[in-house]
Scaffold this motif. Structure first.
Motif, PDB file in Angstrom:
ATOM      1  N   LYS A 134     -10.109  -3.605   5.817  1.00 43.56           N
ATOM      2  CA  LYS A 134     -10.821  -4.588   4.995  1.00 43.56           C
ATOM      3  C   LYS A 134     -12.032  -3.871   4.420  1.00 43.56           C
ATOM      4  CE  LYS A 134      -8.877  -8.660   6.492  1.00 43.56           C
ATOM      5  NZ  LYS A 134      -7.510  -8.305   6.407  1.00 43.56           N
ATOM      6  N   PRO A 135     -12.232  -3.943   3.100  1.00 44.75           N
ATOM      7  CA  PRO A 135     -13.407  -3.275   2.514  1.00 44.75           C
ATOM      8  C   PRO A 135     -14.696  -3.953   2.954  1.00 44.75           C
ATOM      9  CG  PRO A 135     -12.232  -4.544   0.850  1.00 44.75           C
ATOM     10  CD  PRO A 135     -11.416  -4.609   2.105  1.00 44.75           C
ATOM     11  N   ALA A 190     -14.805  -2.402  -3.746  1.00 47.01           N
ATOM     12  CA  ALA A 190     -13.453  -2.686  -3.251  1.00 47.01           C
ATOM     13  C   ALA A 190     -13.321  -4.148  -2.850  1.00 47.01           C
ATOM     14  CB  ALA A 190     -13.103  -1.769  -2.084  1.00 47.01           C
ATOM     15  N   ALA A 197      -6.506  -4.027  -1.126  1.00 50.83           N
ATOM     16  CA  ALA A 197      -7.273  -2.864  -0.683  1.00 50.83           C
ATOM     17  C   ALA A 197      -6.461  -2.168   0.398  1.00 50.83           C
ATOM     18  CB  ALA A 197      -8.634  -3.280  -0.141  1.00 50.83           C
ATOM     19  N   CYS A 198      -6.286  -0.871   0.232  1.00 55.02           N
ATOM     20  CA  CYS A 198      -5.525  -0.071   1.180  1.00 55.02           C
ATOM     21  C   CYS A 198      -6.461   0.958   1.787  1.00 55.02           C
ATOM     22  CB  CYS A 198      -4.383   0.645   0.461  1.00 55.02           C
ATOM     23  SG  CYS A 198      -3.312  -0.459  -0.485  1.00 55.02           S
ATOM     24  N   CYS A 214       0.819  -1.215   0.000  1.00 55.60           N
ATOM     25  CA  CYS A 214       0.000   0.000   0.000  1.00 55.60           C
ATOM     26  C   CYS A 214       0.853   1.266   0.000  1.00 55.60           C
ATOM     27  CB  CYS A 214      -0.947  -0.016   1.200  1.00 55.60           C
ATOM     28  SG  CYS A 214      -2.247  -1.272   1.047  1.00 55.60           S
ATOM     29  N   ALA A 272      -8.436   0.411  -3.819  1.00 51.79           N
ATOM     30  CA  ALA A 272      -8.329  -1.017  -4.106  1.00 51.79           C
ATOM     31  C   ALA A 272      -7.899  -1.185  -5.558  1.00 51.79           C
ATOM     32  CB  ALA A 272      -9.664  -1.715  -3.858  1.00 51.79           C
ATOM     33  N   SER A 293     -10.187   4.846   0.816  1.00 53.65           N
ATOM     34  CA  SER A 293      -9.913   3.479   0.380  1.00 53.65           C
ATOM     35  C   SER A 293      -9.447   3.475  -1.070  1.00 53.65           C
ATOM     36  CB  SER A 293     -11.198   2.639   0.495  1.00 53.65           C
ATOM     37  OG  SER A 293     -11.052   1.389  -0.132  1.00 53.65           O
ATOM     38  N   VAL A 343     -10.692  -7.040  -4.307  1.00 50.41           N
ATOM     39  CA  VAL A 343      -9.894  -7.974  -3.505  1.00 50.41           C
ATOM     40  C   VAL A 343     -10.175  -9.407  -3.945  1.00 50.41           C
ATOM     41  CG1 VAL A 343      -9.521  -8.876  -1.172  1.00 50.41           C
ATOM     42  CG2 VAL A 343      -9.663  -6.405  -1.552  1.00 50.41           C
ATOM     43  N   GLU A 370     -17.276   7.489  -5.035  1.00 50.55           N
ATOM     44  CA  GLU A 370     -16.408   6.407  -5.509  1.00 50.55           C
ATOM     45  C   GLU A 370     -16.050   6.640  -6.967  1.00 50.55           C
ATOM     46  OE1 GLU A 370     -16.991   1.998  -4.647  1.00 50.55           O
ATOM     47  OE2 GLU A 370     -17.722   2.170  -6.720  1.00 50.55           O
TER      48      GLU A 370
END
Length: 188
Positions: free
Chosen positions: A78-79, A85, A95-96, A55, A110, A108, A89, A151
């Motif tokens: 964790k999304p 996202a 995902a960061c 990340c 991803a 976030s 994964v 998003e």
């Protein structure tokens, strides 16, 4: 007619019984002959290329600080289940997450490298009802907002990137971050 069919079925079912006890079949079982035509060979489904970079490559500490000095890396990020996202994964992506220590807002990012056909279908889904946003090079993005979270889904010829935060109310809010992420990506 139905009574005759039911009666015949009952007789056949009982035919294997003698004095109420089932009889065992005799002889050796036979296997059906193999067909002359070969069975079709299953084709392999294209798979994703796993994303393995850290990340700290996605956004550097300095870039995050420049964006907002209150944001810090959230190592256990964790999304949410069912989110775009989370889909990234599931496609062998990463995902960061960074959390604003003042507001609790999450930034976030991803990133996945799905197979070309999956990338194309995902882009078509993201484009449905959203206007494209030009970014750097051939990258194109699609912005949406739901429940107070903006998003941006970004597509390059190999990457699917999802960037989200409650800080983003318009595409212009997230575009600078998207350009930083695109500039940091290693060449596939």
């Amino acid at each position: 007619m139905a009574v005759v069919i039911l009666g015949a079925s009952a007789i056949l079912a009982l035919a294997g019984c003698v004095n109420g006890t089932p009889t065992k079949p005799t002889g050796t079982p036979t296997t059906p002959a193999s067909s002359a035509s070969p069975s079709p060979t299953p084709t392999s489904t294209p798979s994703a290329t796993p994303v393995t970079f850290p990340c700290t490559t996605v956004l550097t500490a300095q870039q995050v600080y420049d964006y907002n000095p209150n944001y810090v890396a959230k190592d256990s990020y964790k999304p949410g289940a069912g989110s775009d996202a989370a889909s990234v994964v599931a496609a062998s992506g990463i995902a960061c997450g960074w959390v604003d220590e003042t507001s609790g807002s999450i930034l976030s990012v991803a990133i996945a490298q799905p197979a070309a056909v999956t990338l194309q279908l995902t882009q078509q889904l993201a484009a449905a009802g959203n206007s494209p946003i030009s970014l750097t090079g051939s990258a194109v993005g699609y912005f949406s907002s739901a429940n107070g979270v903006g998003e941006l889904q970004v597509f390059t010829h190999t990457y699917w990137i999802v960037i989200s935060s409650s800080d983003f109310s318009a595409a212009s809010d997230v575009s600078p971050t998207a350009k930083l992420v695109l500039g940091n990506l290693p060449s596939p």
